[in-house]
Write a protein that holds these residues in place. Structure first.
Motif, PDB file in Angstrom:
ATOM      1  N   PRO A 129     -19.793  46.465 -28.806  1.00  0.00           N
ATOM      2  CA  PRO A 129     -18.777  46.226 -27.768  1.00  0.00           C
ATOM      3  C   PRO A 129     -17.305  45.532 -28.120  1.00  0.00           C
ATOM      4  O   PRO A 129     -16.249  45.961 -27.884  1.00  0.00           O
ATOM      5  CB  PRO A 129     -19.245  45.155 -26.757  1.00  0.00           C
ATOM      6  CG  PRO A 129     -20.523  44.486 -27.626  1.00  0.00           C
ATOM      7  CD  PRO A 129     -21.011  45.659 -28.665  1.00  0.00           C
ATOM      8  N   THR A 130     -17.407  44.650 -29.330  1.00  0.00           N
ATOM      9  CA  THR A 130     -16.138  44.219 -29.901  1.00  0.00           C
ATOM     10  C   THR A 130     -15.234  45.312 -30.490  1.00  0.00           C
ATOM     11  O   THR A 130     -14.086  45.606 -30.311  1.00  0.00           O
ATOM     12  CB  THR A 130     -16.472  43.186 -31.043  1.00  0.00           C
ATOM     13  OG1 THR A 130     -17.466  42.043 -30.399  1.00  0.00           O
ATOM     14  CG2 THR A 130     -15.158  42.507 -31.436  1.00  0.00           C
ATOM     15  N   TYR A 131     -16.020  46.167 -31.453  1.00  0.00           N
ATOM     16  CA  TYR A 131     -15.398  47.099 -32.281  1.00  0.00           C
ATOM     17  C   TYR A 131     -14.620  48.155 -31.009  1.00  0.00           C
ATOM     18  O   TYR A 131     -13.760  48.757 -31.092  1.00  0.00           O
ATOM     19  CB  TYR A 131     -16.327  47.880 -32.920  1.00  0.00           C
ATOM     20  CG  TYR A 131     -15.814  49.180 -33.794  1.00  0.00           C
ATOM     21  CD1 TYR A 131     -14.952  49.070 -34.733  1.00  0.00           C
ATOM     22  CD2 TYR A 131     -15.658  50.402 -33.140  1.00  0.00           C
ATOM     23  CE1 TYR A 131     -14.367  50.179 -35.625  1.00  0.00           C
ATOM     24  CE2 TYR A 131     -15.345  51.410 -33.734  1.00  0.00           C
ATOM     25  CZ  TYR A 131     -14.351  51.307 -35.006  1.00  0.00           C
ATOM     26  OH  TYR A 131     -14.008  52.285 -35.525  1.00  0.00           O
ATOM     27  N   TYR A 132     -15.554  48.624 -30.022  1.00  0.00           N
ATOM     28  CA  TYR A 132     -14.996  49.699 -28.961  1.00  0.00           C
ATOM     29  C   TYR A 132     -14.049  49.145 -27.898  1.00  0.00           C
ATOM     30  O   TYR A 132     -13.908  49.744 -27.106  1.00  0.00           O
ATOM     31  CB  TYR A 132     -16.043  50.315 -28.548  1.00  0.00           C
ATOM     32  CG  TYR A 132     -16.848  51.384 -29.398  1.00  0.00           C
ATOM     33  CD1 TYR A 132     -15.985  52.526 -29.682  1.00  0.00           C
ATOM     34  CD2 TYR A 132     -18.061  51.206 -30.436  1.00  0.00           C
ATOM     35  CE1 TYR A 132     -16.436  53.523 -30.644  1.00  0.00           C
ATOM     36  CE2 TYR A 132     -18.314  52.019 -30.987  1.00  0.00           C
ATOM     37  CZ  TYR A 132     -17.548  53.200 -31.406  1.00  0.00           C
ATOM     38  OH  TYR A 132     -17.839  54.150 -32.256  1.00  0.00           O
ATOM     39  N   SER A 164      -4.818  53.637 -28.894  1.00  0.00           N
ATOM     40  CA  SER A 164      -3.922  53.795 -27.783  1.00  0.00           C
ATOM     41  C   SER A 164      -2.446  53.681 -28.382  1.00  0.00           C
ATOM     42  O   SER A 164      -1.533  54.423 -27.794  1.00  0.00           O
ATOM     43  CB  SER A 164      -4.336  53.105 -26.766  1.00  0.00           C
ATOM     44  OG  SER A 164      -3.930  51.949 -26.793  1.00  0.00           O
ATOM     45  N   SER A 165      -2.193  52.691 -28.850  1.00  0.00           N
ATOM     46  CA  SER A 165      -0.737  52.271 -29.638  1.00  0.00           C
ATOM     47  C   SER A 165      -0.450  53.174 -30.721  1.00  0.00           C
ATOM     48  O   SER A 165       0.767  53.709 -30.482  1.00  0.00           O
ATOM     49  CB  SER A 165      -0.777  51.007 -30.162  1.00  0.00           C
ATOM     50  OG  SER A 165       0.389  50.465 -30.540  1.00  0.00           O
ATOM     51  N   GLU A 185     -12.779  63.248 -27.142  1.00  0.00           N
ATOM     52  CA  GLU A 185     -13.297  61.914 -27.387  1.00  0.00           C
ATOM     53  C   GLU A 185     -11.987  61.095 -27.679  1.00  0.00           C
ATOM     54  O   GLU A 185     -11.873  59.950 -27.423  1.00  0.00           O
ATOM     55  CB  GLU A 185     -14.015  62.258 -28.826  1.00  0.00           C
ATOM     56  CG  GLU A 185     -14.507  60.562 -29.222  1.00  0.00           C
ATOM     57  CD  GLU A 185     -15.327  59.930 -28.302  1.00  0.00           C
ATOM     58  OE1 GLU A 185     -15.236  58.532 -28.276  1.00  0.00           O
ATOM     59  OE2 GLU A 185     -16.269  60.415 -27.705  1.00  0.00           O
ATOM     60  N   VAL A 186     -10.982  61.812 -28.243  1.00  0.00           N
ATOM     61  CA  VAL A 186      -9.796  61.108 -28.459  1.00  0.00           C
ATOM     62  C   VAL A 186      -9.028  60.603 -27.209  1.00  0.00           C
ATOM     63  O   VAL A 186      -8.441  59.454 -27.106  1.00  0.00           O
ATOM     64  CB  VAL A 186      -8.706  61.927 -29.206  1.00  0.00           C
ATOM     65  CG1 VAL A 186      -7.471  61.273 -29.374  1.00  0.00           C
ATOM     66  CG2 VAL A 186      -9.308  62.393 -30.608  1.00  0.00           C
ATOM     67  N   GLN A 187      -9.030  61.359 -26.075  1.00  0.00           N
ATOM     68  CA  GLN A 187      -8.518  61.217 -24.972  1.00  0.00           C
ATOM     69  C   GLN A 187      -9.400  59.724 -24.154  1.00  0.00           C
ATOM     70  O   GLN A 187      -8.828  58.886 -23.522  1.00  0.00           O
ATOM     71  CB  GLN A 187      -8.711  62.413 -23.995  1.00  0.00           C
ATOM     72  CG  GLN A 187      -7.769  63.383 -24.199  1.00  0.00           C
ATOM     73  CD  GLN A 187      -7.675  64.540 -23.245  1.00  0.00           C
ATOM     74  OE1 GLN A 187      -7.483  64.293 -21.924  1.00  0.00           O
ATOM     75  NE2 GLN A 187      -7.534  65.625 -23.467  1.00  0.00           N
ATOM     76  N   ARG A 188     -10.706  59.943 -24.430  1.00  0.00           N
ATOM     77  CA  ARG A 188     -11.539  58.801 -23.950  1.00  0.00           C
ATOM     78  C   ARG A 188     -11.281  57.580 -24.619  1.00  0.00           C
ATOM     79  O   ARG A 188     -10.927  56.468 -23.789  1.00  0.00           O
ATOM     80  CB  ARG A 188     -13.109  59.200 -24.314  1.00  0.00           C
ATOM     81  CG  ARG A 188     -14.091  58.263 -23.727  1.00  0.00           C
ATOM     82  CD  ARG A 188     -15.713  58.310 -24.140  1.00  0.00           C
ATOM     83  NE  ARG A 188     -16.060  59.425 -23.517  1.00  0.00           N
ATOM     84  CZ  ARG A 188     -16.229  60.484 -23.832  1.00  0.00           C
ATOM     85  NH1 ARG A 188     -16.111  60.953 -25.209  1.00  0.00           N
ATOM     86  NH2 ARG A 188     -16.755  61.492 -23.188  1.00  0.00           N
ATOM     87  N   ARG A 189     -10.972  57.729 -25.980  1.00  0.00           N
ATOM     88  CA  ARG A 189     -10.625  56.242 -26.539  1.00  0.00           C
ATOM     89  C   ARG A 189      -9.045  55.751 -26.102  1.00  0.00           C
ATOM     90  O   ARG A 189      -9.055  54.582 -26.188  1.00  0.00           O
ATOM     91  CB  ARG A 189     -10.902  56.424 -28.134  1.00  0.00           C
ATOM     92  CG  ARG A 189     -12.238  56.678 -28.588  1.00  0.00           C
ATOM     93  CD  ARG A 189     -12.749  56.519 -29.795  1.00  0.00           C
ATOM     94  NE  ARG A 189     -13.794  57.309 -30.041  1.00  0.00           N
ATOM     95  CZ  ARG A 189     -14.564  56.695 -31.285  1.00  0.00           C
ATOM     96  NH1 ARG A 189     -14.037  56.078 -32.228  1.00  0.00           N
ATOM     97  NH2 ARG A 189     -15.854  57.458 -31.623  1.00  0.00           N
ATOM     98  N   ILE A 190      -8.187  56.665 -26.214  1.00  0.00           N
ATOM     99  CA  ILE A 190      -6.810  56.315 -25.624  1.00  0.00           C
ATOM    100  C   ILE A 190      -7.019  55.575 -24.141  1.00  0.00           C
ATOM    101  O   ILE A 190      -6.338  54.764 -24.057  1.00  0.00           O
ATOM    102  CB  ILE A 190      -5.806  57.641 -25.688  1.00  0.00           C
ATOM    103  CG1 ILE A 190      -5.772  58.171 -27.067  1.00  0.00           C
ATOM    104  CG2 ILE A 190      -4.641  57.187 -24.798  1.00  0.00           C
ATOM    105  CD1 ILE A 190      -4.944  59.460 -27.084  1.00  0.00           C
ATOM    106  N   LEU A 191      -7.629  56.025 -23.180  1.00  0.00           N
ATOM    107  CA  LEU A 191      -7.752  55.490 -21.873  1.00  0.00           C
ATOM    108  C   LEU A 191      -8.411  54.361 -21.905  1.00  0.00           C
ATOM    109  O   LEU A 191      -7.812  53.369 -21.396  1.00  0.00           O
ATOM    110  CB  LEU A 191      -8.660  56.627 -21.012  1.00  0.00           C
ATOM    111  CG  LEU A 191      -8.097  57.779 -20.891  1.00  0.00           C
ATOM    112  CD1 LEU A 191      -8.796  58.757 -20.039  1.00  0.00           C
ATOM    113  CD2 LEU A 191      -6.730  57.514 -19.417  1.00  0.00           C
TER     114      LEU A 191
END
Length: 492
Positions: free
Chosen positions: A309-312, A320-321, A356-362
């Motif tokens: 959870p910390t990493y994600y 996102s930045s 996956e990239v969109q998921r992590r940006i969100l």
């Protein structure tokens, strides 16, 4: 000359120095293998044959003139996250499918200065976000040990080219296990250095506080040769540390395994989902190290459940930045016929980035947004410090810490694991990046399906020499690193 791909880095270097073969002959040998075998493995995004042969000719001239370094004339493959002047650099994304870098990453520039010959750029998870190298734009790279399985990720292409003998070594990057996990899945040695040891200049950023480049090869000795080139301070990278660099090759026998205290975290070997074969092979490798004189010490790492959870929270926040610059305006993918600026932004990003990239940006944008920044991102950074302190406390009593590199062997292509299942597969690797520590994967055997298993050794800060040395001595006493997949035995 048909077995040049079976030689170690040291043997290749000596062969070139003694004129047993030329760099052009060696480069042509690998290019023929790529043309024949990579249609099955699909590891390269871009093969730079013309440039490679020109570099090989220059290397031969340097060798003849007596101006060669140890690695002059040796071929290498670069993960397609390192900028390469005049060559397409995609980060595995449709977003950068048309991007020709105007400059070299420091890692690439150092390789050129050492006389390395660039064979090409290899596949990866998009923007290094993933664990399988099932790339939505460039296709899935296959694991040379079984073409129905993934090679791991995000440096899956780097692992596959070495495991299939399509390059003698390769560069990779590791933000949460992206060198160690594919090295484990493909039966290789892969080193994630201490944060700040290898320059990040020209390495397309995912999570800037955790990204780190490192070597991937068959053995610790081969990795040491490449680390001698990659490591060192870089004024262009503000996170690069001004610290003297070891001669990793000379130090390969510098750490005695006899008396080495290896910490065994009891929490790591009770993780739900740890495959029985993986656990058995890792325990057998530790028993071997014990026979060589190491002392196994049970330790507690009490923050284990906080790793994922910390990493994600932190990594997607930084992603996102970092990825906000890809907007369809200055370079990269641009949607067709936008009606206005907002439409340009929306469609360029939704069409250019994969799922996956969109998921992590969100996720990252949410964690950084007003009202949630303190509750999520700041809290995660505080937990990150506790994870680091957990390791530092353990290192007061042990020299290195042992763990599996991954809880399973390589997944099947198309397994369609949920994001949560995929993230939990990183349980053993994430904390090293959160804490900025060095760690190495060593091949230690196979599961019942003949897929490779890896042992991870985690060191204290700046202990890359120690990790390489311990694995080198283990590899002198075992032969797992010499095993080759059937496809690697094919002659071009």
């Amino acid at each position: 000359m048909s077995d040049l791909h079976r030689l170690s880095i040291r043997e290749l270097s000596e062969g070139l120095a003694q004129a047993k073969f030329s760099s052009r002959e060696l480069t042509e040998h690998y290019l023929k293998r790529i043309a024949k075998i990579d249609t099955q493995v699909q590891s390269y995004i871009t093969v730079t044959a013309e440039q490679a042969l020109a570099q090989a000719d220059a290397a031969d001239a340097a060798i003849k003139a007596g101006h060669a370094t140890t690695l002059t004339g040796l071929p290498i493959a670069h993960k397609d996250i390192f900028c390469t002047q005049g060559i397409k650099t995609t980060a595995g994304s449709k977003m950068l499918d048309n991007f020709i870098s105007p400059y070299d990453a420091t890692v690439v520039a150092k390789g050129k200065a050492a006389g390395l010959v660039t064979l090409g750029k290899v596949n990866m998870d998009e923007f290094a976000m993933g664990s399988t190298s099932e790339n939505p734009h460039f296709g899935s790279t296959k694991n040379p040990w079984n073409l129905e399985h993934v090679p791991g990720g995000s440096s899956g292409g780097s692992a596959a080219v070495v495991a299939a003998d399509l390059a003698p070594f390769a560069t990779g990057t590791d933000t949460g296990g992206s060198i160690r996990q594919p090295a484990s899945f493909c039966g290789l040695t892969g080193l994630k250095p201490t944060y700040g040891r290898v320059s990040r200049f020209g390495m397309i950023a995912y999570a800037s506080s955790m990204d780190q480049g490192g070597p991937m090869a068959r053995s610790a000795e081969d990795c040491a040769y490449l680390m001698n080139v990659m490591a060192g301070h870089d004024a262009k990278d503000s996170t690069s540390v001004q610290k003297e660099v070891d001669d990793y090759v000379s130090n390969l026998n510098g750490t005695s395994v006899k008396g080495l205290r290896i910490g065994i975290p009891k929490q790591y070997f009770n993780v739900q989902g740890l495959d029985a074969d993986v656990k058995a092979r890792v325990e057998e490798s530790l028993k071997k190290l014990e026979e060589m004189g190491a002392i196994l010490v049970e330790i507690d790492l009490n923050m284990t459940e906080a790793y994922v959870p910390t990493y994600y929270l932190i990594a997607p926040a930084e992603a996102s930045s970092n990825l906000q610059r890809f907007d369809g305006v200055r370079y990269g993918y641009r949607c067709e016929n936008p009606v206005d600026l907002m439409d340009l932004y929306k469609r360029s990003r939704s069409e250019g980035f994969g799922t996956e990239v969109q998921r992590r940006i969100l996720i990252g944008t949410y964690a950084l947004s007003a009202g949630y920044y303190d509750a999520y991102y700041v809290k995660a950074q505080k937990v990150r410090r506790l994870i680091q302190q957990d390791f530092l406390k353990a290192f007061e009593n042990v020299d290195v810490i042992a763990a599996p590199s991954a809880p399973t062997t390589a997944y099947k292509i198309g397994a369609n694991l949920s994001p949560t299942e995929m993230y939990l597969g990183d349980i053993y690797t994430l904390a090293v990046n959160l804490a900025g520590l060095p760690a190495i994967n060593a091949p230690v055997g196979f599961d019942k399906n003949n897929l490779p298993v890896g042992l991870q050794l985690i060191g204290n800060y700046w202990s890359e020499s120690q990790l390489l040395s311990v694995v080198h001595q283990y590899q002198q006493a075992t032969d797992w690193h010499t095993k080759r997949a059937a496809i690697a035995e094919e002659n071009a």
